[in-house]
Design a protein around this motif. Sequence first.
Motif, short mmCIF file in Angstrom:
data_model
loop_
_atom_site.label_atom_id
_atom_site.label_comp_id
_atom_site.label_asym_id
_atom_site.label_seq_id
_atom_site.Cartn_x
_atom_site.Cartn_y
_atom_site.Cartn_z
N SER A 161 -1.42 -2.41 3.90
CA SER A 161 -1.82 -1.58 2.92
C SER A 161 -0.76 -0.41 2.91
O SER A 161 -0.41 0.37 4.07
CB SER A 161 -3.13 -0.93 2.82
OG SER A 161 -4.08 -2.08 2.97
N GLU A 218 -3.36 8.16 0.86
CA GLU A 218 -4.58 8.21 0.46
C GLU A 218 -5.47 7.51 1.27
O GLU A 218 -6.84 7.52 1.04
CB GLU A 218 -4.94 8.27 -0.89
CG GLU A 218 -5.13 6.87 -1.67
CD GLU A 218 -3.81 6.22 -1.92
OE1 GLU A 218 -2.78 6.38 -1.39
OE2 GLU A 218 -3.78 5.30 -2.95
N ASP A 249 -9.64 2.03 3.03
CA ASP A 249 -8.77 0.81 2.68
C ASP A 249 -9.77 -0.40 2.40
O ASP A 249 -10.20 -0.94 3.50
CB ASP A 249 -7.84 0.81 3.71
CG ASP A 249 -6.84 -0.49 3.70
OD1 ASP A 249 -7.05 -1.39 2.62
OD2 ASP A 249 -6.14 -0.73 4.61
N SER A 250 -9.71 -1.05 1.46
CA SER A 250 -10.59 -2.29 1.43
C SER A 250 -9.67 -3.28 1.04
O SER A 250 -10.04 -4.37 1.29
CB SER A 250 -11.52 -2.03 -0.12
OG SER A 250 -10.70 -1.81 -1.22
N ASN A 251 -8.34 -3.00 0.54
CA ASN A 251 -7.51 -4.27 0.33
C ASN A 251 -7.52 -5.22 1.69
O ASN A 251 -7.33 -6.37 1.55
CB ASN A 251 -5.97 -3.90 -0.26
CG ASN A 251 -6.32 -3.29 -1.87
OD1 ASN A 251 -7.38 -3.51 -2.12
ND2 ASN A 251 -5.21 -2.60 -2.15
N GLY A 262 1.92 0.64 -4.17
CA GLY A 262 3.14 1.07 -4.26
C GLY A 262 4.34 0.22 -5.19
O GLY A 262 5.47 0.29 -4.92
N VAL A 263 3.91 -0.50 -6.29
CA VAL A 263 4.75 -1.13 -6.71
C VAL A 263 4.77 -0.90 -8.32
O VAL A 263 5.44 -1.45 -9.32
CB VAL A 263 4.48 -2.95 -6.87
CG1 VAL A 263 4.75 -3.37 -5.46
CG2 VAL A 263 3.18 -3.18 -7.09
N SER A 264 3.88 0.25 -8.81
CA SER A 264 3.86 0.44 -10.14
C SER A 264 4.98 1.11 -10.55
O SER A 264 6.11 1.60 -9.79
CB SER A 264 2.62 1.47 -10.49
OG SER A 264 2.82 2.79 -9.87
N ARG A 292 -0.66 -6.01 -13.35
CA ARG A 292 0.55 -5.99 -14.07
C ARG A 292 1.96 -5.81 -13.50
O ARG A 292 2.75 -6.75 -13.53
CB ARG A 292 0.51 -4.84 -15.20
CG ARG A 292 0.78 -5.37 -16.52
CD ARG A 292 0.22 -4.21 -17.72
NE ARG A 292 0.83 -3.01 -17.42
CZ ARG A 292 1.99 -2.60 -18.24
NH1 ARG A 292 2.30 -3.37 -18.96
NH2 ARG A 292 2.54 -1.50 -17.79
N PRO A 302 0.00 -4.79 -6.45
CA PRO A 302 -0.45 -3.88 -7.02
C PRO A 302 -1.77 -3.42 -5.91
O PRO A 302 -2.46 -4.16 -5.52
CB PRO A 302 -0.88 -3.96 -8.52
CG PRO A 302 -1.20 -5.42 -8.47
CD PRO A 302 -0.30 -6.00 -7.45
N GLY A 303 -1.92 -1.84 -6.07
CA GLY A 303 -2.68 -1.23 -5.15
C GLY A 303 -4.36 -1.48 -5.73
O GLY A 303 -5.05 -1.54 -4.72
N ASN A 304 -4.60 -1.44 -6.85
CA ASN A 304 -5.89 -1.48 -7.31
C ASN A 304 -6.58 -2.52 -6.65
O ASN A 304 -6.08 -4.03 -6.99
CB ASN A 304 -5.92 -1.54 -8.79
CG ASN A 304 -5.72 0.00 -9.38
OD1 ASN A 304 -6.37 0.83 -9.05
ND2 ASN A 304 -5.02 -0.04 -10.55
N1 LIG Z 1 2.80 5.10 -15.77
C1 LIG Z 1 2.11 3.96 -15.13
N2 LIG Z 1 1.33 4.00 -14.32
C2 LIG Z 1 0.64 2.63 -13.75
C3 LIG Z 1 0.97 1.65 -14.26
C4 LIG Z 1 1.87 1.58 -15.21
O1 LIG Z 1 2.27 0.40 -15.82
N3 LIG Z 1 2.72 2.58 -15.72
N4 LIG Z 1 0.68 0.49 -13.95
C5 LIG Z 1 -0.99 0.49 -13.51
C6 LIG Z 1 -1.46 -0.40 -12.90
S1 LIG Z 1 -1.63 -1.80 -13.87
C7 LIG Z 1 -1.57 -0.61 -11.53
S2 LIG Z 1 -2.37 -2.02 -10.71
C8 LIG Z 1 -1.20 0.48 -10.53
C9 LIG Z 1 -0.59 -0.26 -9.42
O2 LIG Z 1 0.11 1.13 -8.62
P1 LIG Z 1 0.50 0.71 -7.30
O3 LIG Z 1 0.89 -0.76 -6.87
O4 LIG Z 1 1.72 1.40 -7.13
O5 LIG Z 1 -0.66 1.14 -6.25
P2 LIG Z 1 -1.03 2.39 -5.76
O6 LIG Z 1 -0.65 3.45 -6.89
O7 LIG Z 1 -0.73 2.62 -4.50
O8 LIG Z 1 -2.61 2.24 -5.85
C10 LIG Z 1 -3.24 2.16 -7.15
C11 LIG Z 1 -4.67 2.34 -7.01
O9 LIG Z 1 -5.19 1.65 -6.09
C12 LIG Z 1 -5.85 2.46 -4.75
N5 LIG Z 1 -5.49 1.54 -3.70
C13 LIG Z 1 -4.43 1.19 -3.02
N6 LIG Z 1 -4.40 0.72 -2.05
C14 LIG Z 1 -5.83 0.72 -1.83
C15 LIG Z 1 -6.54 -0.12 -0.50
N7 LIG Z 1 -5.84 -0.66 0.49
N8 LIG Z 1 -7.84 -0.10 -0.73
C16 LIG Z 1 -8.41 0.65 -1.54
N9 LIG Z 1 -7.78 1.25 -2.55
C17 LIG Z 1 -6.45 1.09 -2.71
C18 LIG Z 1 -5.28 3.65 -4.73
O10 LIG Z 1 -5.81 4.73 -4.22
C19 LIG Z 1 -5.07 4.01 -6.34
O11 LIG Z 1 -6.41 4.41 -6.98
O12 LIG Z 1 -0.62 1.47 -10.88
C20 LIG Z 1 -0.97 1.86 -12.38
N10 LIG Z 1 -0.24 2.98 -12.80
#
Ligand SMILES: Nc1nc2c(c(=O)[nH]1)N[C@H]1C(S)=C(S)[C@@H](COP(=O)(O)OP(=O)(O)OC[C@H]3O[C@@H](n4cnc5c(N)ncnc54)[C@H](O)[C@@H]3O)O[C@H]1N2
Length: 636
Positions: free
Chosen positions: A400, A404, A419-421, A468-470, A498, A527-529
Amino acid sequence: MTDTISGLLLAGGRGTRMGGVDKGLQPFRGGTLAGHVLQRFTPQVAHVTISANRSTAHYAALGVPVLADELAGYEGPLAGLQTALRHADTPLLATVPCDSPFLPDDLVAKLHAALLAQDADIAIAVTLEADATGAARKQSHPVFALMKRAVLPQLESYLAEGGRRMDGWHGALKVAEVLFTDAGAFRNINTPDELRDAEGTRATLRQVAAAHAGYDPHAVPVRQARQIISDFVQPVRGTEKVALRAALGRVLAGDIVSPISVPAHDNSAMDGFAFGGAQLSTEHPTTLRVIGTVYAGRPSALQPAAGEAVRIMTGAVMPAGCDTVLAQEHAAGITEDSVTVAPRSVRAGDNRRLAGEDLMAGRAALAAGRIVRPADLGLIASLGIAEVAVRRRLRVAFFSTGDELRSIGEPLGQGSVYDSNRYTLFGMLTRLGCEIVDMGIVRDDPAALEAALCDACESADAIITSGGVSAGAADYTRDIMARLGEVAFWTIGMRPGRPMAFGRIGARSDTQHDTGSGREAFLFGLPGNPVAVMVSFYFFARPALLRMMGASVPDDLLVQARAAGAIRKRPGRTEFQRGILEVAPDGSRTVRITGAQGSGILRSMTKANCIVVLPDEQGNVAAGDTVEVLLFEGLV
Ligand SMILES: Nc1nc2c(c(=O)[nH]1)N[C@H]1C(S)=C(S)[C@@H](COP(=O)(O)OP(=O)(O)OC[C@H]3O[C@@H](n4cnc5c(N)ncnc54)[C@H](O)[C@@H]3O)O[C@H]1N2
Ligand code: MOO
Ligand SMILES: [Mg+2]
């Protein structure tokens, strides 16, 4: 131009050097050899027909008409050509073989130009190849040809005289030879080894993606993303032999060929009386003398003649001369040494299990690529096979990313989350039968990310990251992945999930983490969500990992249900909504959405028992509309 040219894919051969298999149907890069040829050939002609003499249903499944040779018994390409020319509805016919998946995109166009320019009857491809002394030698490829329909009489008379050579029938026809510079494009695959080598011919992700019409990394439809991933990943090669029980859940490396027929003998399906059925009267009761008893597992020399029967037990071998068994409870009368059969109480052939009706010796009982299930264990056991060859387990590393994130056991500070993922990924990968390497949490730091990816490459076949891929993700992620290999960052037409990164990276020698192993791994940057992780795992990573495991990947088994309430849905993207499927007392299925569909709400995933799959073209759903769902049961 192409509307004057029809295409013929020649797949009628015997595949002798492949061990007699149907060559065009051999698995190749996620499809079949013929499927790949078709993909390149179809855009070049008005329509394609496949020439095939067996497996016609499988060829027809490729979506084009199949034509069998009208000349019986020869099964060479000229017989297929003859049939196709007889049926051609265009003045020109282009041919390609089913085993040359790299054929040029401009094959037909170049052949056509030469045919016209030279006013020829037939144009064939030639390449230049070096001979043993290094001198250039012309190599002609007569199966890659474009010809006038009018050449048919010439071909008919050549075949009638017994001629069979692909390059021998041209006679007085005017032939245009067309030089192609890429000799590799005409490479054909004749043996299993060549097939394996060709599988290993590595296309870049850019090449694979470019083969898909309208590919745009900023707007990738779900179906296209799945296809590109499937085309790009490759099965692992390694196999191992395991004891039968240990094969449960593993992927068969080869067909299980039955060494025996099951059952080995005709035998009785009932406890009762066996006799020749032809002697029964349809008008009157027939009384037969019982000459003895035949038991299961005990050889017997009893042979009832006309007017005689034997008492027989279920599973006992049918004596010679017997083809029918009357269940004892259906007898009209039984005495010490006779049985009476009422008219029409049994028909000749009833209650007899035929030798080999379950399986014939020499036939494949189970096909390579199958994930072994309990029934398969039983079937293999019934053949007396103690050990089976399976593909080696797939090794999948995952971590992961995010400053945060905290691991269980650490205190949760301001703004941090557990971390739940890694836990959902652990569960999904374990269920899939992968060997897993849990690499923990990686900070949002370029050096840490690069080190983690390089480490993962050392041992894993695939790497799954989350976060980290958004769009807003730090640019260094892209830079590092670009440096380590080839990774595409996609925006997929779906919700949730997405953004996603996909590609292949290697532990490169110019990094500080070099180990010289040259290992590579496929990368799925999810993606992280938390819900997005699971959905993108199920719909993208899972089928790809199955393919890497060497498993045949079944289509998602969607079932239909009525929506219990209205569902808001925007057309133009696939929405995966968490649902609860219920079966009403009348057997009808309804599905309701779990509530808020935010992609961080993991609890809704635990409440759900299915995912409602709303396709791109779908708009709002009204209560009572039919939707399709994918059940978690069997998936997780
Ligand atoms: N301006 C924009 N912002 C975002 C977009 C976009 O198109 N334009 N896409 C959104 C979407 S859809 C998603 S899905 C997320 C993907 O973002 P990332 O892959 O960079 O992920 P993070 O920012 O690192 O995390 C997103 C969210 O998930 C939580 N998270 C991450 N890893 C874990 C884990 N291992 N266990 C529990 N929770 C986790 C993290 O704390 C964030 O809340 O981007 C949107 N934004
Ligand atoms: O991938 Mo995001 O919302 O689509 O979670
Ligand atoms: Mg982040």
